[in-house]
Every structure is written in structure tokens, then in C-alpha cells.
Design a protein around this motif. Structure first.
Motif, mmCIF file in Angstrom:
data_model
loop_
_atom_site.group_PDB
_atom_site.id
_atom_site.type_symbol
_atom_site.label_atom_id
_atom_site.label_comp_id
_atom_site.label_asym_id
_atom_site.label_seq_id
_atom_site.Cartn_x
_atom_site.Cartn_y
_atom_site.Cartn_z
ATOM 1 N N LEU A 117 0.795 -1.171 0.029
ATOM 2 C CA LEU A 117 0.059 -0.080 0.004
ATOM 3 C C LEU A 117 0.767 1.124 -0.023
ATOM 4 O O LEU A 117 1.753 1.341 0.884
ATOM 5 N N ASN A 118 0.586 2.155 -0.848
ATOM 6 C CA ASN A 118 1.358 3.477 -1.010
ATOM 7 C C ASN A 118 0.775 4.646 0.038
ATOM 8 O O ASN A 118 -0.402 4.188 0.339
ATOM 9 N N ALA A 119 1.545 5.584 -0.086
ATOM 10 C CA ALA A 119 1.188 6.558 0.820
ATOM 11 C C ALA A 119 -0.375 6.927 0.418
ATOM 12 O O ALA A 119 -0.661 7.223 -0.734
ATOM 13 N N GLU A 120 -0.870 7.525 1.607
ATOM 14 C CA GLU A 120 -2.245 8.224 1.185
ATOM 15 C C GLU A 120 -3.263 7.152 0.624
ATOM 16 O O GLU A 120 -3.935 7.630 -0.180
ATOM 17 N N SER A 121 -3.243 6.059 1.174
ATOM 18 C CA SER A 121 -3.944 4.841 0.580
ATOM 19 C C SER A 121 -4.791 4.057 1.460
ATOM 20 O O SER A 121 -4.499 4.375 2.817
ATOM 21 N N SER A 122 -5.753 3.377 1.130
ATOM 22 C CA SER A 122 -6.444 2.656 2.163
ATOM 23 C C SER A 122 -7.187 1.649 1.274
ATOM 24 O O SER A 122 -7.369 1.664 0.075
ATOM 25 N N ILE A 123 -7.202 0.420 1.889
ATOM 26 C CA ILE A 123 -7.652 -0.816 1.450
ATOM 27 C C ILE A 123 -8.670 -1.498 2.549
ATOM 28 O O ILE A 123 -8.312 -1.644 3.745
ATOM 29 N N SER A 124 -9.829 -1.814 2.062
ATOM 30 C CA SER A 124 -10.986 -2.541 2.770
ATOM 31 C C SER A 124 -11.007 -4.080 2.334
ATOM 32 O O SER A 124 -11.136 -4.390 1.197
ATOM 33 N N TYR A 125 -11.290 -4.952 3.381
ATOM 34 C CA TYR A 125 -11.156 -6.430 3.185
ATOM 35 C C TYR A 125 -11.796 -7.109 4.165
ATOM 36 O O TYR A 125 -11.711 -6.680 5.288
ATOM 37 N N PRO A 126 -12.197 -8.319 4.026
ATOM 38 C CA PRO A 126 -12.735 -9.018 5.188
ATOM 39 C C PRO A 126 -11.824 -9.687 6.000
ATOM 40 O O PRO A 126 -10.648 -10.071 5.435
ATOM 41 N N SER A 127 -11.736 -10.201 7.054
ATOM 42 C CA SER A 127 -10.755 -10.837 7.864
ATOM 43 C C SER A 127 -10.708 -12.247 7.605
ATOM 44 O O SER A 127 -9.802 -12.927 7.873
ATOM 45 N N ALA A 128 -11.877 -12.658 6.650
ATOM 46 C CA ALA A 128 -11.710 -13.948 6.358
ATOM 47 C C ALA A 128 -12.423 -14.003 5.107
ATOM 48 O O ALA A 128 -13.770 -13.516 5.179
ATOM 49 N N PHE A 129 -12.016 -14.522 3.769
ATOM 50 C CA PHE A 129 -12.845 -14.578 2.649
ATOM 51 C C PHE A 129 -13.679 -15.614 2.664
ATOM 52 O O PHE A 129 -13.593 -16.899 3.186
ATOM 53 N N SER A 130 -14.980 -15.335 2.215
ATOM 54 C CA SER A 130 -15.743 -16.502 2.364
ATOM 55 C C SER A 130 -16.835 -16.181 0.615
ATOM 56 O O SER A 130 -16.630 -15.192 0.170
ATOM 57 N N GLY A 131 -17.484 -17.157 0.489
ATOM 58 C CA GLY A 131 -18.585 -16.925 -0.609
ATOM 59 C C GLY A 131 -17.569 -17.365 -2.060
ATOM 60 O O GLY A 131 -16.450 -17.861 -1.883
ATOM 61 N N GLU A 132 -18.248 -17.083 -2.936
ATOM 62 C CA GLU A 132 -17.648 -17.275 -4.479
ATOM 63 C C GLU A 132 -16.479 -16.360 -4.929
ATOM 64 O O GLU A 132 -15.719 -16.575 -5.793
ATOM 65 N N GLU A 133 -16.296 -15.197 -4.278
ATOM 66 C CA GLU A 133 -15.438 -14.056 -4.762
ATOM 67 C C GLU A 133 -14.560 -13.661 -3.417
ATOM 68 O O GLU A 133 -15.130 -13.794 -2.337
ATOM 69 N N ARG A 134 -13.463 -13.063 -3.900
ATOM 70 C CA ARG A 134 -12.662 -12.466 -2.914
ATOM 71 C C ARG A 134 -12.522 -10.901 -3.182
ATOM 72 O O ARG A 134 -11.974 -10.423 -4.056
ATOM 73 N N ASN A 135 -13.436 -10.116 -2.341
ATOM 74 C CA ASN A 135 -13.373 -8.697 -2.639
ATOM 75 C C ASN A 135 -12.799 -7.615 -1.830
ATOM 76 O O ASN A 135 -12.829 -7.910 -0.711
ATOM 77 N N VAL A 136 -12.134 -6.778 -2.439
ATOM 78 C CA VAL A 136 -11.434 -5.786 -1.561
ATOM 79 C C VAL A 136 -11.853 -4.419 -2.198
ATOM 80 O O VAL A 136 -12.231 -4.354 -3.580
ATOM 81 N N THR A 137 -11.775 -3.264 -1.556
ATOM 82 C CA THR A 137 -11.799 -1.933 -2.076
ATOM 83 C C THR A 137 -10.646 -1.274 -1.661
ATOM 84 O O THR A 137 -10.104 -0.981 -0.765
ATOM 85 N N LEU A 138 -10.278 -0.505 -2.646
ATOM 86 C CA LEU A 138 -8.994 0.336 -2.896
ATOM 87 C C LEU A 138 -9.243 2.096 -2.996
ATOM 88 O O LEU A 138 -9.965 2.147 -3.988
ATOM 89 N N VAL A 139 -8.503 2.775 -2.323
ATOM 90 C CA VAL A 139 -8.587 4.018 -2.580
ATOM 91 C C VAL A 139 -7.016 4.475 -2.664
ATOM 92 O O VAL A 139 -6.046 3.987 -1.387
#
Length: 400
Positions: free
Chosen positions: A207-229
Motif C-alpha cells: 500500500l502506497n502513501a495516502e491510500s486505504s484498502i478494505s477487506y474481510p478478515s476471512a474470505f468466504s463465498g464465491e469471490e474475494r472482494n476488496v476496495t482500494l483508494v
């Protein structure tokens, strides 16, 4: 060792592809004392630069000063391998993209200029700094926290490693995973910060400066989804049954297992996805494009179009290796990177210089060193204040 044309060309080629050792670098520079080799070196430099900015000649180079700067800094370091030899050299000063100092102006500038970057005040580089926000709202300042287990969310251990990484160790369970899926964590880096994260599926994220990433503490379901700014480099663990998806701005990037970089800073006005390895698809809902290695997709804010171009992946991703790398990059864009990494404000006095920068330099330098090198292009001066960099036309400069 006898100097020969064949050996010189071999050393030059190894230098250009960044594979030479310190001893080979010293040997290459020993040839510069001879006029015929100096002319060859300058010719290669000039030819390489003309491919970047047609019609513009490279400025004259103080080879002796440049080499002494490389060697003096390099010899303070320990050598572990041929490649680790090159990287500290790159960390010493501006490194060659073609040959010669890698800071250039978009004008013909052969007159040497004395650097005027204020050294009365200086600003240290950024480092490993981040804040982890857990699902229950608890915030943990990682750079001020000791190593070891930070939290445990339904069997997922969250730890800070001794080498400064955030590690998720998700316990496998046959039970209900719905709760774990809703445990969304967010890792945020401040201005002047960066951090490395290992997700529950063992995917790696820088993760570079001035950034954020949101993610589950454990992946479940059919997809692994994260959100990046902001910006991050991903090395995604392969799992064909569970596609990895990154939401960044208006774009969604889908992969199965690959290496890629996403830049989605609001101030850049676009989202860029550059592929280093594997394959990714960039999706805007009504429009999508699939990338191959070496391609970058760009989506401007408010646009429904995806543009593709070929890029130098090192230029895009070398920030995670501790380097700034520019390739005919507008000064304003360069200064935005400096702003984020050194946690400063950038103020322009008068007309913004029409200047383009090509080069590579370590992000571990104080800001004065980087600014001094940019000043050598001519026509521009910097003044370092309290958490501020002032950009102004140099006295006697040629920029309008």
C-alpha cells in the motif's frame, strides 16, 4: 585489466539492463578517462534520450561527480547478490535509464547550473506507517505498536510481523462463515506512509502513501472482494474457484492470480491498472477490457471509456521497491508523488514550469537531494519550508 571495445560494450550493456556489479560499474567509469569511450557513452546517452523527447539534446554531464556520488554511498553498504548490488546503487543517486544523469528538461539545456535547493530546512522521507481499523471500530497505529498478535476475529489471527508487515492467518472452519465475511477491516496509510499486507488468502498487497484498502478478515463465498483508494501493488494468490476483485473508483478489476498495480488517487483524476504478470479484466459495467502483461488501462473520472497503452512496468511499480521512477513525467505529477511521500504541501510561485522529468532515485533520500537533482535541469528552483515546498522560476531561468 586491459581495456577493449568488446569489454566496454559488455559493461555498457550490463549497466543499461541494471545487472552490473559495483566492480563492473567502477570498471565502466574507468573508461571515461579515454576520449573515445567518453564520446561513445555520451552518444548512447543522447540517442536514448532522443527517443524519449524528440528534438531535444541531453545536457552535459559531470561524470566524475556522478560516479563519486555512486561509489561513496555504495561502499557504505554490504553486498549480498548481484541484484542487491544494483539496488543500493540505485538508492545512492539518480540511476541511468539510458546512460548519464536521469534528470532532464524539455528544453535544450547544456549550461551547468548550481543547485539552490534550500538545505537550511530538510524533510525526511516517509516510512512504514499505517492505521488498522477493525470491524468493531478499534483503531491500531501499527508503526507505534509492538510485534505479535494484534487481534483475533472469529479465529482469524491478525499480527504485526518483526519485519513490519500486517499478517492475516484465517483458521479454516466448516462452520458458518457469514459472520467472518462481515468483519471488514481497513488498512490506511497516511501521507508519508506505506505498508505491506498479507491477506487471509495469502495474497500480498503493498500500500502506497495516502491510500486505504478494505477487506474481510476471512474470505468466504464465491469471490474475494476488496476496495482500494489510492495506490497499491497486488500479488494475488491463485484460486480459480474464487476470483479476486478490486473495486477502485468506477472500475472493478477481476483476476484469478496475478501481479498488478492500481493507482486511483482522486487528485490524479483517473484510475490506472498496470499488469506485470498474468491477466486481469477491467470492468466499468457497460465496458470492459482485458490486459496482457506490460499494458496499462486508464479510466478518467466520469468517463465510460477504458484506454490501453503499453508501459514500462518498472516505472509504474518501482515505488514498492523504494524508488521514484519517472519517464518523461510532467513536473506537476512528479511533485504530487513527492507531496504524498514527504507529507508536504507544494506551492507554485508564478507560472507552473513546463518541465518533464526522466529518472530514478531512492525514496529513502531526504527531499533536498531529490529537489537539487531536479533543479539541475535548469530554469527552476525550490525552497523548503516547514512542511512545504515552494516551486519557482530560477533567476535567469528560461521558463515562462
Amino acid at each position: 585489466m586491459e581495456r577493449t571495445n568488446e569489454q566496454f560494450e559488455n559493461l555498457l550493456n550490463r549497466y543499461l539492463d541494471k545487472s552490473c556489479s559495483l566492480e563492473e560499474l567502477k570498471e565502466l567509469f574507468s573508461y571515461i578517462d579515454l576520449p573515445e569511450y567518453r564520446e561513445r557513452l555520451e552518444m548512447v546517452m543522447d540517442e536514448n534520450y532522443k527517443t524519449l523527447v524528440p528534438g531535444v539534446e541531453a545536457r552535459e554531464i559531470n561524470w566524475d561527480e556522478m560516479f563519486s556520488s555512486i561509489v561513496e554511498d555504495k561502499e557504505k553498504r554490504k553486498v549480498r547478490s548481484l541484484w542487491s548490488v544494483w539496488m543500493p546503487i540505485a538508492a545512492a543517486i539518480v540511476v541511468m535509464l539510458s546512460v548519464g544523469v536521469l534528470i532532464w528538461a524539455n528544453q535544450q539545456q547544456k549550461k551547468q547550473k548550481t543547485s539552490t535547493a534550500s538545505v537550511k530546512k530538510d524533510i525526511a522521507p516517509g516510512g512504514n506507517k499505517a492505521v488498522l481499523k477493525l470491524a468493531d471500530g478499534t483503531e491500531i497505529v501499527l508503526d507505534g505498536h509492538s510485534t505479535g498478535i494484534l487481534a483475533n476475529e472469529d479465529g482469524t489471527k491478525i499480527s504485526k510481523t518483526a519485519d513490519g508487515m500486517l499478517l492475516y492467518d484465517a483458521a479454516k472452519s466448516d462452520g458458518d462463515e457469514t459472520l467472518a465475511k462481515n468483519h471488514i477491516n481497513t488498512l490506511t496509510t497516511p501521507s508519508g506512509g506505506q505498508y505491506m499486507l498479507i491477506l487471509p488468502d495469502r495474497s500480498k498487497v503493498w500500500l502506497n502513501a495516502e491510500s486505504s484498502i478494505s477487506y474481510p478478515s476471512a474470505f468466504s463465498g464465491e469471490e474475494r472482494n476488496v476496495t482500494l483508494v489510492g495506490e497499491a501493488y497486488f500479488e494475488v494468490a491463485k484460486d480459480k474457484q474464487h476470483p479476486f476483485k478490486v473495486k477502485a473508483g468506477a472500475a472493478e478489476v477481476e483476476v484469478l492470480g496475478t501481479h498488478f498495480n492500481i493507482m486511483s488517487y482522486a487528485e490524479e483524476g483517473q484510475t490506472q491498472v498496470a499488469l506485470a504478470e498474468g491477466s486481469v479484466r477491467v470492468d466499468l459495467g457497460n465496458n470492459s477490457r482485458t490486459l496482457i502483461p506490460g499494458q496499462q488501462a486508464s479510466v478518467k473520472v466520469g468517463s465510460t471509456q477504458i484506454s490501453l497503452r503499453n508501459v514500462d512496468i518498472d516505472e509504474v511499480t518501482n515505488w514498492k521497491n523504494g524508488l521514484f521512477q519517472f519517464d518523461n513525467t510532467p513536473l506537476e505529477q512528479v511533485m504530487r508523488q513527492i507531496k504524498r511521500w514527504y507529507s508536504v504541501d507544494v506551492v507554485y510561485q508564478g507560472v507552473k514550469p513546463d518541465l518533464y522529468i526522466t529518472g530514478m532515485i531512492s525514496r529513502s533520500n531526504n527531499v533536498s537531494k531529490i529537489l537539487a537533482l531536479i533543479e539541475e535541469t535548469g530554469g527552476i528552483d525550490f525552497e523548503i519550508g516547514d512542511k512545504q515546498i515552494i516551486v519557482k522560476k530560477a533567476k535567469g531561468g528560461t521558463h515562462d
